[in-house]
Design a protein around this motif. Structure first.
Motif, PDB file in Angstrom:
ATOM      1  N   TRP A   1     -10.284   0.204 -10.371  1.00 60.51           N
ATOM      2  CA  TRP A   1      -8.979   0.482  -9.773  1.00 60.51           C
ATOM      3  C   TRP A   1      -9.151   1.494  -8.642  1.00 60.51           C
ATOM      4  O   TRP A   1      -8.818   2.664  -8.788  1.00 60.51           O
ATOM      5  N   ALA A   2      -9.669   1.094  -7.516  1.00 65.96           N
ATOM      6  CA  ALA A   2      -9.941   2.022  -6.414  1.00 65.96           C
ATOM      7  C   ALA A   2      -8.689   2.437  -5.662  1.00 65.96           C
ATOM      8  O   ALA A   2      -8.568   3.560  -5.204  1.00 65.96           O
ATOM      9  N   GLY A   3      -7.743   1.539  -5.490  1.00 68.28           N
ATOM     10  CA  GLY A   3      -6.571   1.827  -4.664  1.00 68.28           C
ATOM     11  C   GLY A   3      -6.923   1.700  -3.196  1.00 68.28           C
ATOM     12  O   GLY A   3      -8.048   1.355  -2.831  1.00 68.28           O
ATOM     13  N   ALA A   4      -5.951   1.949  -2.354  1.00 64.52           N
ATOM     14  CA  ALA A   4      -6.150   1.837  -0.905  1.00 64.52           C
ATOM     15  C   ALA A   4      -6.870   3.074  -0.368  1.00 64.52           C
ATOM     16  O   ALA A   4      -7.167   4.008  -1.109  1.00 64.52           O
ATOM     17  N   GLY A   5      -7.125   3.093   0.920  1.00 64.40           N
ATOM     18  CA  GLY A   5      -7.861   4.179   1.559  1.00 64.40           C
ATOM     19  C   GLY A   5      -7.193   5.535   1.467  1.00 64.40           C
ATOM     20  O   GLY A   5      -7.852   6.565   1.605  1.00 64.40           O
ATOM     21  N   THR A   6      -5.896   5.573   1.211  1.00 57.31           N
ATOM     22  CA  THR A   6      -5.215   6.865   1.093  1.00 57.31           C
ATOM     23  C   THR A   6      -5.534   7.546  -0.230  1.00 57.31           C
ATOM     24  O   THR A   6      -5.548   8.770  -0.300  1.00 57.31           O
TER      25      THR A   6
ATOM     26  N   VAL B   1       1.782  -4.197  -6.277  1.00 58.50           N
ATOM     27  CA  VAL B   1       0.771  -5.237  -6.058  1.00 58.50           C
ATOM     28  C   VAL B   1      -0.605  -4.868  -6.624  1.00 58.50           C
ATOM     29  O   VAL B   1      -1.247  -5.682  -7.275  1.00 58.50           O
ATOM     30  N   GLY B   2      -1.076  -3.658  -6.379  1.00 55.85           N
ATOM     31  CA  GLY B   2      -2.388  -3.255  -6.884  1.00 55.85           C
ATOM     32  C   GLY B   2      -2.431  -3.215  -8.394  1.00 55.85           C
ATOM     33  O   GLY B   2      -3.384  -3.696  -9.025  1.00 55.85           O
ATOM     34  N   GLN B   3      -1.378  -2.664  -8.985  1.00 56.60           N
ATOM     35  CA  GLN B   3      -1.294  -2.585 -10.447  1.00 56.60           C
ATOM     36  C   GLN B   3      -1.285  -3.978 -11.073  1.00 56.60           C
ATOM     37  O   GLN B   3      -1.983  -4.234 -12.054  1.00 56.60           O
TER      38      GLN B   3
END
Length: 183
Positions: free
Chosen positions: A51-56, A34-36
């Motif tokens: 492109w930060a991504g989620a908190g992990t 989904v992020g990609q």
């Protein structure tokens, strides 16, 4: 692949986003696509992407710092994470300001929507999709339901026992038939 990309790209159109906008993508960038896909579709619409991504992958405190420094006009992520970042920003006395929020994957109650929009100072556009089928629609008027891509999906609500269409107001089983194929 083209149809799948188009289905995600349409969400930006529904949210009123386009060339010249700057997106901060806080969806996971790992094994789930989904992020990609959101990031690549934003770029296909002329939207610059962080492109930060989620908190992990990018801790929440750093996400807030990036949002403050880079001043995105769009934030994308799960509504629960938007709420988490809103609460963290409030606790730190930070002001979040973006033009639009785009969410997916979590239900958005009216109370959740109100809190997120108030804290972020932006309208939230929710999207609808599933891993098995792809992105199937988005709100084009926030809070008033989803516009389903009926040229790409046939969506039915069926009675689970008879497999006949459920009557208005009845609970049923969601059945989605994709009208396109990547093969």
């Amino acid at each position: 692949m083209e149809a799948g990309v188009e289905s995600f790209a349409r969400t930006f159109d529904c949210a009123g986003c386009g060339r010249g906008d700057r997106a901060h993508v806080s969806f996971p960038m790992g094994i789930h696509p989904v992020g990609q896909v959101f990031a690549r579709c934003a770029a296909s619409r002329g939207i610059t992407v962080n492109w930060a991504g989620a908190g992990t992958s990018t801790p929440s405190a750093i996400q807030l710092e990036l949002i403050q420094r880079l001043k995105p006009t769009i934030w994308l992520g799960m509504s629960s994470y938007a709420l988490h970042l809103a609460n963290l920003a409030e606790a730190r006395g930070m002001e979040l300001k973006v033009g639009r929020l785009m969410t997916s994957a979590d239900p958005v109650s009216q109370a959740k929507r109100d809190k997120i929009e108030r804290t972020w100072g932006a309208k939230l556009t929710d999207t609808f999709g599933m891993t098995e089928a792809g992105m199937m629609g988005a709100e084009d008027k926030p809070g008033l339901g989803f516009r389903i891509w009926t040229d790409m999906y046939y969506v039915e609500v069926l009675d689970p026992k008879t497999l006949e269409p459920a009557k208005a107001g009845e609970v049923g089983t969601l059945v989605v038939t994709s009208l396109w194929c990547n093969n």
